[in-house]
Design a protein around this motif. Sequence first.
Motif, PDB file in Angstrom:
ATOM      1  N   ALA A  32      43.441  35.088  33.137  1.00  0.00           N
ATOM      2  CA  ALA A  32      42.670  36.169  33.820  1.00  0.00           C
ATOM      3  C   ALA A  32      42.891  37.539  32.919  1.00  0.00           C
ATOM      4  O   ALA A  32      43.577  38.361  33.113  1.00  0.00           O
ATOM      5  N   PRO A  33      41.833  37.276  31.970  1.00  0.00           N
ATOM      6  CA  PRO A  33      41.637  38.524  31.153  1.00  0.00           C
ATOM      7  C   PRO A  33      41.424  39.959  31.628  1.00  0.00           C
ATOM      8  O   PRO A  33      40.762  39.833  32.708  1.00  0.00           O
ATOM      9  N   HIS A  34      41.972  41.056  31.223  1.00  0.00           N
ATOM     10  CA  HIS A  34      41.459  42.366  31.577  1.00  0.00           C
ATOM     11  C   HIS A  34      40.490  42.972  30.787  1.00  0.00           C
ATOM     12  O   HIS A  34      40.905  43.003  29.666  1.00  0.00           O
ATOM     13  N   ALA A  35      39.429  43.542  31.137  1.00  0.00           N
ATOM     14  CA  ALA A  35      38.438  44.315  30.441  1.00  0.00           C
ATOM     15  C   ALA A  35      38.396  45.668  30.993  1.00  0.00           C
ATOM     16  O   ALA A  35      38.445  45.749  32.102  1.00  0.00           O
ATOM     17  N   ILE A  36      37.874  46.451  30.047  1.00  0.00           N
ATOM     18  CA  ILE A  36      37.605  47.593  30.485  1.00  0.00           C
ATOM     19  C   ILE A  36      36.011  48.029  29.886  1.00  0.00           C
ATOM     20  O   ILE A  36      35.823  47.867  28.827  1.00  0.00           O
ATOM     21  N   ASP A  37      35.044  48.217  30.788  1.00  0.00           N
ATOM     22  CA  ASP A  37      33.719  48.407  30.591  1.00  0.00           C
ATOM     23  C   ASP A  37      33.634  50.074  30.666  1.00  0.00           C
ATOM     24  O   ASP A  37      33.684  50.683  31.459  1.00  0.00           O
ATOM     25  N   ALA A  38      33.704  50.704  29.227  1.00  0.00           N
ATOM     26  CA  ALA A  38      33.754  52.115  29.051  1.00  0.00           C
ATOM     27  C   ALA A  38      32.430  52.728  29.380  1.00  0.00           C
ATOM     28  O   ALA A  38      32.064  53.886  29.332  1.00  0.00           O
ATOM     29  N   GLY A  43      26.418  48.371  36.093  1.00  0.00           N
ATOM     30  CA  GLY A  43      27.371  47.229  36.224  1.00  0.00           C
ATOM     31  C   GLY A  43      27.151  45.888  35.942  1.00  0.00           C
ATOM     32  O   GLY A  43      27.834  44.946  36.333  1.00  0.00           O
ATOM     33  N   GLU A  44      25.867  45.633  35.585  1.00  0.00           N
ATOM     34  CA  GLU A  44      25.268  44.185  35.331  1.00  0.00           C
ATOM     35  C   GLU A  44      26.393  43.514  34.156  1.00  0.00           C
ATOM     36  O   GLU A  44      26.645  42.488  34.454  1.00  0.00           O
ATOM     37  N   ASP A  45      26.672  44.205  33.178  1.00  0.00           N
ATOM     38  CA  ASP A  45      27.493  43.445  32.246  1.00  0.00           C
ATOM     39  C   ASP A  45      28.801  43.319  32.866  1.00  0.00           C
ATOM     40  O   ASP A  45      29.490  42.201  32.382  1.00  0.00           O
ATOM     41  N   ALA A  46      29.277  44.490  33.553  1.00  0.00           N
ATOM     42  CA  ALA A  46      30.761  43.958  34.082  1.00  0.00           C
ATOM     43  C   ALA A  46      30.551  42.947  35.050  1.00  0.00           C
ATOM     44  O   ALA A  46      31.848  42.180  35.217  1.00  0.00           O
ATOM     45  N   LEU A  47      29.663  42.649  35.867  1.00  0.00           N
ATOM     46  CA  LEU A  47      29.626  41.711  36.653  1.00  0.00           C
ATOM     47  C   LEU A  47      29.585  40.297  35.902  1.00  0.00           C
ATOM     48  O   LEU A  47      29.974  39.373  36.144  1.00  0.00           O
ATOM     49  N   LEU A  48      28.912  40.309  34.674  1.00  0.00           N
ATOM     50  CA  LEU A  48      28.817  38.917  34.076  1.00  0.00           C
ATOM     51  C   LEU A  48      30.555  38.622  33.712  1.00  0.00           C
ATOM     52  O   LEU A  48      30.794  37.562  33.822  1.00  0.00           O
ATOM     53  N   LEU A  49      30.954  39.656  33.242  1.00  0.00           N
ATOM     54  CA  LEU A  49      32.359  39.370  32.790  1.00  0.00           C
ATOM     55  C   LEU A  49      33.294  39.037  34.110  1.00  0.00           C
ATOM     56  O   LEU A  49      34.140  38.076  33.781  1.00  0.00           O
ATOM     57  N   ALA A  50      33.402  39.734  35.132  1.00  0.00           N
ATOM     58  CA  ALA A  50      33.904  39.548  36.379  1.00  0.00           C
ATOM     59  C   ALA A  50      33.584  37.831  36.719  1.00  0.00           C
ATOM     60  O   ALA A  50      34.751  37.373  37.300  1.00  0.00           O
ATOM     61  N   ALA A  51      32.367  37.593  36.625  1.00  0.00           N
ATOM     62  CA  ALA A  51      32.049  36.236  37.063  1.00  0.00           C
ATOM     63  C   ALA A  51      32.781  35.203  36.209  1.00  0.00           C
ATOM     64  O   ALA A  51      32.711  34.236  36.568  1.00  0.00           O
ATOM     65  N   ALA A  52      33.119  35.538  35.040  1.00  0.00           N
ATOM     66  CA  ALA A  52      33.643  34.722  33.993  1.00  0.00           C
ATOM     67  C   ALA A  52      34.908  34.712  34.279  1.00  0.00           C
ATOM     68  O   ALA A  52      35.878  34.122  33.318  1.00  0.00           O
ATOM     69  N   GLY A  53      35.627  35.491  35.092  1.00  0.00           N
ATOM     70  CA  GLY A  53      37.069  35.236  35.295  1.00  0.00           C
ATOM     71  C   GLY A  53      37.798  36.723  34.888  1.00  0.00           C
ATOM     72  O   GLY A  53      38.941  36.828  35.246  1.00  0.00           O
ATOM     73  N   PRO A  84      33.605  37.501  46.109  1.00  0.00           N
ATOM     74  CA  PRO A  84      34.771  37.155  45.319  1.00  0.00           C
ATOM     75  C   PRO A  84      34.740  37.857  43.708  1.00  0.00           C
ATOM     76  O   PRO A  84      35.971  37.894  43.028  1.00  0.00           O
ATOM     77  N   ILE A  85      33.479  37.907  43.280  1.00  0.00           N
ATOM     78  CA  ILE A  85      33.305  38.662  41.851  1.00  0.00           C
ATOM     79  C   ILE A  85      33.734  40.028  41.916  1.00  0.00           C
ATOM     80  O   ILE A  85      34.491  40.497  41.042  1.00  0.00           O
ATOM     81  N   VAL A  86      32.948  40.826  42.844  1.00  0.00           N
ATOM     82  CA  VAL A  86      33.032  42.177  42.972  1.00  0.00           C
ATOM     83  C   VAL A  86      34.689  42.617  43.169  1.00  0.00           C
ATOM     84  O   VAL A  86      35.097  43.831  42.995  1.00  0.00           O
ATOM     85  N   ALA A  87      35.294  41.549  43.772  1.00  0.00           N
ATOM     86  CA  ALA A  87      36.754  41.957  44.266  1.00  0.00           C
ATOM     87  C   ALA A  87      37.498  42.031  42.810  1.00  0.00           C
ATOM     88  O   ALA A  87      38.638  42.762  42.999  1.00  0.00           O
ATOM     89  N   ARG A  88      37.071  41.671  41.776  1.00  0.00           N
ATOM     90  CA  ARG A  88      37.852  41.732  40.399  1.00  0.00           C
ATOM     91  C   ARG A  88      37.207  42.921  39.609  1.00  0.00           C
ATOM     92  O   ARG A  88      37.585  43.059  38.312  1.00  0.00           O
ATOM     93  N   MET A  89      36.383  43.851  40.248  1.00  0.00           N
ATOM     94  CA  MET A  89      35.744  45.115  39.461  1.00  0.00           C
ATOM     95  C   MET A  89      36.285  46.329  40.354  1.00  0.00           C
ATOM     96  O   MET A  89      36.090  46.679  41.626  1.00  0.00           O
ATOM     97  N   ARG A  90      36.466  47.220  39.489  1.00  0.00           N
ATOM     98  CA  ARG A  90      37.044  48.555  39.824  1.00  0.00           C
ATOM     99  C   ARG A  90      36.691  49.707  39.373  1.00  0.00           C
ATOM    100  O   ARG A  90      36.718  49.866  37.868  1.00  0.00           O
ATOM    101  N   LEU A  91      35.823  50.411  39.947  1.00  0.00           N
ATOM    102  CA  LEU A  91      34.970  51.567  39.356  1.00  0.00           C
ATOM    103  C   LEU A  91      35.784  52.900  39.398  1.00  0.00           C
ATOM    104  O   LEU A  91      36.283  53.244  40.337  1.00  0.00           O
TER     105      LEU A  91
END
Length: 198
Positions: A32-38, A43-53, A84-91
Amino acid sequence: MCDLTSMLSRIRQSKLAHELLVRTARVKGVAAPHAIDATAGFGEDALLLAAAGFHVQLFEQDPVIAALLADGLSRAADNPQLSPIVARMRLTQGDSVQALRARATMDVAVPDVVYLDPMFPARQKSATVKKKFQLLHHLESPCANEEELLHAAIAAKPRKVVIKRPAKGPYLAGIKPSYSIDGKAVRYDCIVPASMKL
């Protein structure tokens, strides 16, 4: 308006593995890797990352864009396919450069990936795509200090920094990446700080 339902076709598992961003950002051996979208934008790229776990921390400096993104995430949370995907995204609305620098001095978990998409002039042939990002380009100019942004990302000590660039564009801040993955319209440069002399 930020409508993340437009991404539904791209986040299907059969297509997700072929997304260049996902291929570049993947971290071997991390469940469950952690990414920072700076540079979150819509948010489309961040959504791709969140969808990938990935668990993704998004930073957006412009308050109007951040408000539109927050609204888009809120509406996406009501969609059974996206929730379930956006639950892994925090703005967070704020300056990612300051936040990344602060992380370097704090006792916090090191991100696996820092993702940068410093805006560049759109060259897509599709008028629809241009209109979609017209507001983004109007409100937010291309990155004024590329070097500051990149060095702040590296200072956060991630396993890798992934940078979105035009297919034939220059390296961000003139720093040659560890490797690149090329697409027709864009290129993803990857800097692995541990293997480079910066």
